[in-house]
Scaffold this motif. Structure first.
Motif, mmCIF file in Angstrom:
data_model
loop_
_atom_site.group_PDB
_atom_site.id
_atom_site.type_symbol
_atom_site.label_atom_id
_atom_site.label_comp_id
_atom_site.label_asym_id
_atom_site.label_seq_id
_atom_site.Cartn_x
_atom_site.Cartn_y
_atom_site.Cartn_z
ATOM 1 N N ARG A 138 -39.395 66.149 65.513
ATOM 2 C CA ARG A 138 -39.379 64.813 65.104
ATOM 3 C C ARG A 138 -39.086 63.598 65.891
ATOM 4 O O ARG A 138 -38.499 63.845 67.001
ATOM 5 C CB ARG A 138 -37.928 64.895 64.035
ATOM 6 N N GLY A 139 -39.954 62.418 65.828
ATOM 7 C CA GLY A 139 -39.726 61.377 66.706
ATOM 8 C C GLY A 139 -40.586 61.468 67.841
ATOM 9 O O GLY A 139 -40.620 60.825 68.752
ATOM 10 N N GLY A 140 -41.606 62.618 67.664
ATOM 11 C CA GLY A 140 -42.235 62.933 69.005
ATOM 12 C C GLY A 140 -43.462 61.826 68.945
ATOM 13 O O GLY A 140 -44.254 62.201 70.159
ATOM 14 N N SER A 141 -43.864 60.928 68.188
ATOM 15 C CA SER A 141 -44.891 59.954 68.509
ATOM 16 C C SER A 141 -44.527 59.303 69.893
ATOM 17 O O SER A 141 -45.351 58.795 70.716
ATOM 18 C CB SER A 141 -44.991 58.869 67.541
ATOM 19 N N THR A 153 -43.170 60.638 56.351
ATOM 20 C CA THR A 153 -43.184 62.057 56.970
ATOM 21 C C THR A 153 -41.983 63.000 56.249
ATOM 22 O O THR A 153 -42.319 64.130 56.111
ATOM 23 C CB THR A 153 -42.524 61.970 58.435
ATOM 24 N N GLU A 173 -49.008 60.053 60.408
ATOM 25 C CA GLU A 173 -49.519 59.441 61.474
ATOM 26 C C GLU A 173 -51.065 59.200 61.570
ATOM 27 O O GLU A 173 -51.647 58.010 61.760
ATOM 28 C CB GLU A 173 -49.080 60.112 62.641
ATOM 29 N N SER A 191 -46.710 55.464 64.756
ATOM 30 C CA SER A 191 -45.976 56.546 63.793
ATOM 31 C C SER A 191 -46.447 56.284 62.365
ATOM 32 O O SER A 191 -46.950 55.449 62.076
ATOM 33 C CB SER A 191 -44.515 56.327 63.956
HETATM 34 N N1 ASP Z 1 -43.243 60.609 61.935
HETATM 35 C C1 ASP Z 1 -42.526 61.425 62.781
HETATM 36 C C2 ASP Z 1 -41.073 61.557 62.490
HETATM 37 O O1 ASP Z 1 -40.535 60.742 61.499
HETATM 38 C C3 ASP Z 1 -42.872 61.242 64.240
HETATM 39 C C4 ASP Z 1 -42.502 59.947 64.702
HETATM 40 O O2 ASP Z 1 -42.082 58.934 63.990
HETATM 41 O O3 ASP Z 1 -42.273 59.738 66.131
HETATM 42 O O4 ASP Z 1 -40.288 62.061 63.072
#
Ligand code: ASP
Length: 440
Positions: free
Chosen positions: A186-189, A51, A118, A38
């Motif tokens: 968001r959080g898609g990694s 991000t 990323e 990430s």
């Molecule tokens: N960096 C991105 C976020 O903050 C994706 C991730 O961390 O998965 O949402």
């Protein structure tokens, strides 16, 4: 030798010290061949994720707020340069940083801006590890409507991965058919990690974060809750749906179909085994009949009463048709002989309650119709429940002893969960009591 895909969250890669821990983890197991990072996360409670700063930069560029843009972009550069110098790396990314800056200023797009977190982190990690770098935009493809093109992605990615013994692939983004960069939500990694695990034929997808696994209950409600050792994908979905935040909700799908387990691990405590998320689990820990508890506030009950409802064919359909017309999805539908209750999120009906009630009255002419707000739903989830007698009794006993009135009960026919509805004011007490009954 097996293959492991390892994904590291932003908190695991927030500064040079964390990069070192991550590298130690990767190097300690030769099977950890594919790495999905990430962007750098928060270093402290008040810090800002890279991000989020990139989204800010995009906004400042669009609004021509040059001074604010420069100041925020400067901070992003400092984060990356700090990581590089902290690692003692001889690696110059000033050209990349300048290119990205100009691209954002020239309106390269919101997703492009966000994805660079990323991208840059992966370049640095690849360099530090001595692994190849595979740009996600060449191997992760979206369809026109914005959904992932799994077929194309899987074939392109598996073809590419075969060429690399070890590689770093940035999380969170891919490419649209028109060649622009697109991110997942968001959080898609987590999703990228899952796709890489599938395409590389990994035996295990390790998801490294800042907790030692999936917790049995929300730590803001229950002090020091136990970590779940093993959980099935279905159980996890039940808990996530009811508010337990673990992985991105779409992250399990790619690996789940292939039966690849996910191991949630803690970068700061690599000795902890974490949580194994598996397709199916035969046994369950006799000590823990339930796997976990989760819940949410903010629900309403719409109760429709009509004498002889039970014998009126089509009553339920007419009611649900109205909800469909309003585009409302409901959570539960408990019914009695003369009553039918529809439970749904209060936010769904806000501002349209009167119109909804009028439409229901017009359609089914009920004797009465009431709306009660302030309901919290609690899901008690566990594959062990199907085999053990008295689970529901213990849930009720715990609530009674905590002086909590249960307003609704719903046990799924698969016996994977018991859902309770309680007053919002009783929510924390109920979760605490149920946890106490089953765990200690
Ligand atoms: N960096 C991105 C976020 O903050 C994706 C991730 O961390 O998965 O949402």
């Amino acid at each position: 030798m097996g293959i492991k895909t390892v994904k590291f969250g932003g908190s695991s890669l927030c500064d040079a010290d964390h990069f070192r821990m991550v590298a130690d983890i990767i190097k300690s197991d030769p099977e950890r061949r594919y790495v999905v990072p990430s962007a750098p996360g928060k270093r402290s409670k008040d810090d800002i994720k890279v991000t989020d700063m990139l989204y800010e930069c995009y906004k400042f560029a669009r609004e021509r707020m040059t001074r604010e843009f420069d100041a925020t972009y400067e901070k992003i550069c400092d984060r990356y340069n700090g990581i590089i110098s902290g690692l003692g790396l001889n690696f110059d990314i000033s050209g990349e940083l300048e290119y990205i800056k100009q691209a954002i200023l020239m309106r390269a797009g919101r997703d492009f801006a966000a994805s660079r977190g990323e991208y840059l982190n992966s370049l640095i990690l690849a360099k530090y590890l001595g692994y190849d770098f595979i740009d996600a935009e060449n191997v992760i493809f979206f369809k026109e409507g914005g959904n992932i093109d799994m077929e194309l992605t899987e074939s392109a990615l598996s073809y590419e991965l075969k060429k690399h013994e070890r590689a770093v692939i940035p999380g969170f983004y891919g490419k649209m058919p028109n060649d622009t960069v697109k991110t997942f939500s968001r959080g898609g990694s987590d999703i990228t990690g899952s796709i890489v695990a599938l395409a590389s034929g990994s035996d295990l997808y390790e998801n490294w974060t800042d907790v030692s696994g999936v917790l049995m209950a929300d730590p803001r409600i229950v002090e020091n809750p136990c970590v779940i050792e093993k959980i099935t994908y279905r159980e996890l979905r039940e808990l996530s749906y009811m508010g337990a935040s673990v992985l991105h909700e779409d992250a399990t799908f790619p690996v789940r179909n292939a039966g690849i387990p996910i191991n949630v691990r803690n970068t700061l405590r690599p000795e902890d085994p974490g949580t194994m998320i598996v397709k199916s689990a035969k046994g369950y820990d006799k000590k823990h009949i339930i796997t976990g508890i989760a819940g949410k506030k903010g629900f309403s009950v719409i109760t429709i009463e009509s004498d002889m409802m039970n014998s009126e064919v089509g009553f339920g359909r007419k009611v649900l048709e109205i909800f469909e017309e309003f585009g409302l999805s409901f959570e539960h539908l408990p019914s009695g002989i003369d009553t039918m209750s529809v439970i749904l999120a209060t936010s769904e009906i806000e501002g349209r309650e009167d119109r909804l009630l009028r439409a229901l009255k017009h359609s089914v002419h009920p004797d009465s119709i009431t709306v009660e707000k302030g309901l919290a739903l609690i899901a008690v989830v566990g594959r062990g429940m199907v085999k053990s007698k008295g689970t529901a009794a213990r849930v009720f006993k715990a609530c009674t002893e905590a002086d909590v009135n249960i307003r609704m009960i719903d046990q799924g026919s698969c016996e994977l969960n018991i859902i309770l509805g309680v007053n919002e004011a009783d929510f924390e007490a109920a979760v605490g009591a149920i946890y106490g009954e089953f765990v200690h």
